[in-house]
Scaffold this active site. Sequence first.
Site, short mmCIF file in Angstrom:
data_model
loop_
_atom_site.label_atom_id
_atom_site.label_comp_id
_atom_site.label_asym_id
_atom_site.label_seq_id
_atom_site.Cartn_x
_atom_site.Cartn_y
_atom_site.Cartn_z
N CYS A 45 12.74 12.81 11.73
CA CYS A 45 11.49 13.65 11.99
C CYS A 45 10.72 14.03 10.61
O CYS A 45 9.93 14.95 10.49
CB CYS A 45 12.05 14.92 12.50
SG CYS A 45 12.69 16.26 11.22
N CYS A 57 13.67 16.18 6.15
CA CYS A 57 14.18 16.23 5.04
C CYS A 57 13.27 16.09 3.94
O CYS A 57 13.45 16.76 2.79
CB CYS A 57 15.23 15.05 4.87
SG CYS A 57 16.46 15.11 6.44
N CYS A 90 20.69 12.89 10.03
CA CYS A 90 20.11 11.27 10.83
C CYS A 90 20.82 10.36 9.95
O CYS A 90 21.45 9.28 10.40
CB CYS A 90 18.65 11.22 11.03
SG CYS A 90 17.93 12.62 12.26
N CYS A 107 20.51 19.82 8.53
CA CYS A 107 19.35 19.41 9.46
C CYS A 107 18.18 20.37 9.33
O CYS A 107 18.07 21.31 10.16
CB CYS A 107 19.79 19.18 10.78
SG CYS A 107 18.51 18.70 12.03
N HIS A 136 30.17 32.03 7.00
CA HIS A 136 30.58 33.28 7.46
C HIS A 136 31.47 34.29 6.33
O HIS A 136 31.10 35.55 6.31
CB HIS A 136 31.73 33.02 8.43
CG HIS A 136 32.51 34.13 9.01
ND1 HIS A 136 32.05 35.07 9.94
CD2 HIS A 136 33.62 34.55 8.69
CE1 HIS A 136 32.91 35.80 10.25
NE2 HIS A 136 34.05 35.63 9.55
N CYS A 175 28.33 36.08 4.71
CA CYS A 175 27.15 36.33 5.63
C CYS A 175 26.87 37.84 5.69
O CYS A 175 27.64 38.58 5.33
CB CYS A 175 27.46 36.30 7.29
SG CYS A 175 26.33 36.71 8.25
N CYS A 204 26.72 41.41 14.28
CA CYS A 204 27.36 40.25 14.16
C CYS A 204 26.91 39.05 15.29
O CYS A 204 26.83 39.68 16.39
CB CYS A 204 28.61 40.18 14.08
SG CYS A 204 29.45 38.71 14.25
N CYS A 217 27.65 32.19 17.21
CA CYS A 217 27.44 31.70 15.62
C CYS A 217 28.68 30.83 15.45
O CYS A 217 29.89 30.93 15.70
CB CYS A 217 27.59 32.98 14.78
SG CYS A 217 27.12 32.59 13.20
N CYS A 231 25.13 28.00 2.23
CA CYS A 231 23.80 28.67 2.88
C CYS A 231 23.59 30.10 2.43
O CYS A 231 22.79 30.52 2.17
CB CYS A 231 23.63 28.39 4.32
SG CYS A 231 23.74 26.52 4.88
N CYS A 284 20.08 31.54 8.43
CA CYS A 284 19.88 31.68 9.89
C CYS A 284 20.45 32.83 10.42
O CYS A 284 19.80 33.58 11.20
CB CYS A 284 20.67 30.44 10.38
SG CYS A 284 19.69 28.82 9.84
N CYS A 326 24.46 30.52 13.51
CA CYS A 326 24.38 29.18 12.77
C CYS A 326 24.78 28.18 13.79
O CYS A 326 25.59 28.29 14.69
CB CYS A 326 25.46 29.41 11.60
SG CYS A 326 26.07 27.79 10.95
N CYS A 357 24.55 22.85 11.18
CA CYS A 357 23.60 21.89 11.27
C CYS A 357 24.12 21.02 10.30
O CYS A 357 23.57 19.72 10.09
CB CYS A 357 22.27 22.06 11.10
SG CYS A 357 21.81 22.86 9.48
S1 SF4 Z 1 26.75 36.50 12.35
FE1 SF4 Z 1 27.99 34.55 12.14
S2 SF4 Z 1 28.32 34.18 9.86
FE2 SF4 Z 1 27.65 36.35 10.29
S3 SF4 Z 1 29.48 37.67 10.30
FE3 SF4 Z 1 29.00 36.79 12.39
S4 SF4 Z 1 29.90 35.12 12.82
FE4 SF4 Z 1 30.02 35.60 10.69
S1 SF4 Z 2 22.56 26.32 10.96
FE1 SF4 Z 2 24.10 27.08 9.80
S2 SF4 Z 2 24.64 25.36 8.44
FE2 SF4 Z 2 22.69 24.99 9.18
S3 SF4 Z 2 21.22 25.97 7.44
FE3 SF4 Z 2 21.70 27.25 8.96
S4 SF4 Z 2 23.52 28.65 8.17
FE4 SF4 Z 2 23.32 26.57 7.31
#
Ligand code: SF4
Ligand code: SF4
Lengths: 436, 595
Positions: free
Chosen positions: A62, A65, A173, A222, A268, A271, A291, A297, A306, A318, A325, A328
């Site tokens: 796509c 990247c 990809c 991704c 996590h 996060c 959460c 997630c 990330c 994310c 999440c 990806c």
């Molecule tokens: S949102 Fe996802 S990464 Fe964040 S605390 Fe909850 S399970 Fe963990």
């Molecule tokens: S989906 Fe998960 S692994 Fe992919 S960019 Fe978002 S937080 Fe990072």
Amino acid sequence: MGIENSPDRFKHLDFMKMDRRTFLKAVGALGASLFLQTYRSDVVKALEFAETRIVWIHGGECTGCSESLLNGGEPDVLQAFDRLNIRLEYHELLLGQQGIYVDGEMVNTSELNSEILFEEVVKEEGYILVVEGAIANGPNGTGKYMILGGKTYKDIFRKAAENASLIVAVGQCATNGGVNSADSDIKDLMDFRGVAFTMEDGEKGMLQELGIEKPVININGCPPHPDWMLLTLGAVVLGKIKIPDDLPEVLDQWLRPKVFFPPDSVIHDNCPRRGFYDKGEFDTVVSGEKCLWKLGCKAPYTHADCAIRRWNGYHSLCPQSGSPCISCVSPGFPDSSRPFFQEIEDVGIAGTNIDTVAKVAIGASLLAVGAHAIRRVAVKEAPERKEPEEAPGKEPEEAPGKEPEEAPGKEPEEAPGKETEGAPYKKAGKDEGEDQ
Amino acid sequence: MVEVTVDQLTRIEGHYRIDTQVNEEGVITEAQSMGLMLRGFERFLQHQDPRDAALLTQRICGVCPTSHSLAAAGALDQLFGVEDAVPKDALVVRNIHQGLNTIASNTTHIYVLWGTDLANPAYRDLFGNFGDTGKAVWDELLRRYAPISYRLNGVDIPVGVSYAAAIREKRRLHEAISLMGAKMPHSVLAHVGGVTYGPTLADIGQLASYYWQVMDFVENFALGVSPETWIENTRFASSPQKAVNFVVDRLQELTAASLVSNDFSHAAGWGDVPLLAAFGSELIGEEVLGLPASMKLDRTGGYSNPDTIGYLSYGVFYKPEDGDGYDPTSPPGSRVISSGYMDGNLKLHKFDHRKISESIAHSFYVDSEADRFPWEGVTEPEPEPDEIDYSRGTESRYSWIKAPNYDGMPCELGPLSRMLIMEDPLITGLAQLFRENGYPAINTYIRMLARAQEILVVASELLKWVTVDLDPSGKFAVPTDLSMAKDSEGMGLWEAPRGALGHWVATGPDSRVTLYQAVVPSTWNLAPRNTAGIPGPVEQALLGNRISAAENALGVDYTNPIGIFHTARSFDPCLACAIHTIDLTGKEEERVRVI
Ligand code: SF4
Ligand code: SF4
């Protein structure tokens, strides 16, 4: 990776004299732009190194990247390349040239004709080949589902790979086939391949198909974070990672740089919503602040930085934006992450249903010790996959003296007590998580 | 007759080829638009949770992922039966999300993908004939638009200042998008019933700050005047004539000074838009302003037969003043940029989504029917390697792109169609001006100016959405439950930067997907012949036009067919989207796909 890597620690270091470990820690902690800013004068010295040539080719993709790459560097990716003395020799999205034929013959020169340019640049050995996008092998191994400038992309890839000194696959990809290789009726007909893997299969990369052996670095995602791409290229260009000797040590079993895809931690862990997880407070409707575990997630089993690096200007993530999440960066993405919005305990990962025992365990642990248990149990139900040892099967040639099994095999020992976090790519059954 | 092939046409998304036959005068007498790759990922959503679509379908395109996620969210709203209830503030967030993406995408296209052709050596040769002034213009083009790793006659050319600035601006816009959408490309945020994130007051402040930084770029690089002045005198001009006059007057001032000083720099007031507006057009540049030479982009990229082309917009951006909920059929006037169909003579008609169909008569697919309505679509890629042959001519199959039609008519989509249909005074006025003076009303020049104008139009709305309409204490999603999607269907009509984008979804009794389909803008623009043999829009825009710079002022140069580059790239081709790629279908009756 972690808090001990505070940027201050690196301030007074001359990066030219840094050993590889310190260098990798520094790039991990600082990020590409800060790193290049901090070591601006060192980088100038690095320019005394020879120019590094990069050939960047595009397959089934796509172009996200490349879009992501353009979000990197400081003040922009053009300057980052400049400072690293990188010459981008070929890149279909960014260069001025295009393919021009008159009555079937290539015309003009490489200054205007990309087809001539391509032939010229791959003739001379010793460039880094960056591959974006999956490589069509279908129908019937002909690769004719993608024909560019009259040649199949499979052939173009072969040509470009043969004289490369290193292949960097960027994005899902190219690393694992990504969305192109997701399960479907016509998947086998289309037969899209990643460079060294197709989904989680280390036997089905296009390199194996073509019988080419080259050192490979996979930058998953991704798309991938621009830092992951730029800093990896930087580390190679500056000689901080010796190709191929250092690769078994700096890459994980999926050929991803451990500095960005740490085997011993998951998203996590850092996060911003983690406090809610620990208290067992979950959102069930989007746009809240708690959460997202119950919204599906997948960060608890996703190895990437990330959450500490953050995205686009280093401010976002994310789950921070209220979206689970979707892992990806995982080799089996997207199949291994779907359904995105259902919690793993209900559906398992990659279609693997969690058994009754596990469900009971989740229930019990939620009541007894809070939400931590969920992660362990979920991870235990990781999808069936090849042994990690199979993945770097092509490493030995590149790294004589380092057993391929060594790198991936020692991960669990390195991180005692964190085994479960590394587990999504372990065979179900090897589950240390059972202690829960 | 000479056969001129561009393969690949680079600086677009994806892999694309154009075959032409060109006569001795350099006129294109035959043109074929060819998508060179299949990218099917079939069965992607079949039996799956439909909610995944908002995140997954954006993987179709890394340049306009936002649009796919929002079209998908629209389809899901209806699927779950909540389109009436999506909170106003969620709609405003969607608008902001798309608005930023449209500005980023248009900017990237104008500067990085299309603008680079202005540094083509053909213009060195052309302007080189016009003394110091000509040389000053060429130097300026090269200084602004030279791409990375550019060489001319063996000399390395520094990266163009406008090219580099645009990359920085795109990056800034992506940062702004990710304030709410986490990352870009492939943000999160779009979700059935609303959005995943409710912005805080701090986010609003930051968005505004990004906005003003981008406007600095617009003022200093793009326009040379403040965006407010531009908008006031173009979009809000009291007549198309006045809007055109504002621009022409401004160009006249600049020209008067610069023909003396030979200073065509940004500092002298020549923003990138004025520079293109003056030197891009023969009518405005040479005839009105008296410039010694121009690129004559107004003579290229037009349609010779108004009866075989139309212009289409599905409409985009919800109206915050309408409160919660919206009408998924996008009736005229219900979106900030309205839906509509304009025929080849620029007469406006009401849009009706039931008139969309597509043809595979000239595409590498196997199907018993040549034409189908989107809901009944089938995508069976040709499995026989020998059948994939691009050299069998226009009667045969020659592309992986299908040919969508509106009421049987190929349509151009994108900023130009949107600006015409919303009756933007500047673009409407320019089309009139060209037509009255014997030029094609639609041409490559106006197509590019429309893309620039849209940045301003969207930017002026964006500021209002961020600072006035968005209430951080508002609601951002309605609760949904998978069971609400039982035996249902939904349609999401939206506009991606490149044009009208539709997603369609249907589910079975278990709320799992039975059909998913997206009809994508570049498919329309880059289409091959349809079943009736009518060429697609890019093909028509090439046919009858010339291949060389400035209408062959330098003689016919088959080896540098810059007319083809300009015109084909002016549609901002996106092959990842266009190729009917993504057949997300499943087996038998279960189908999910993207054309
Ligand atoms: S949102 Fe996802 S990464 Fe964040 S605390 Fe909850 S399970 Fe963990
Ligand atoms: S989906 Fe998960 S692994 Fe992919 S960019 Fe978002 S937080 Fe990072």
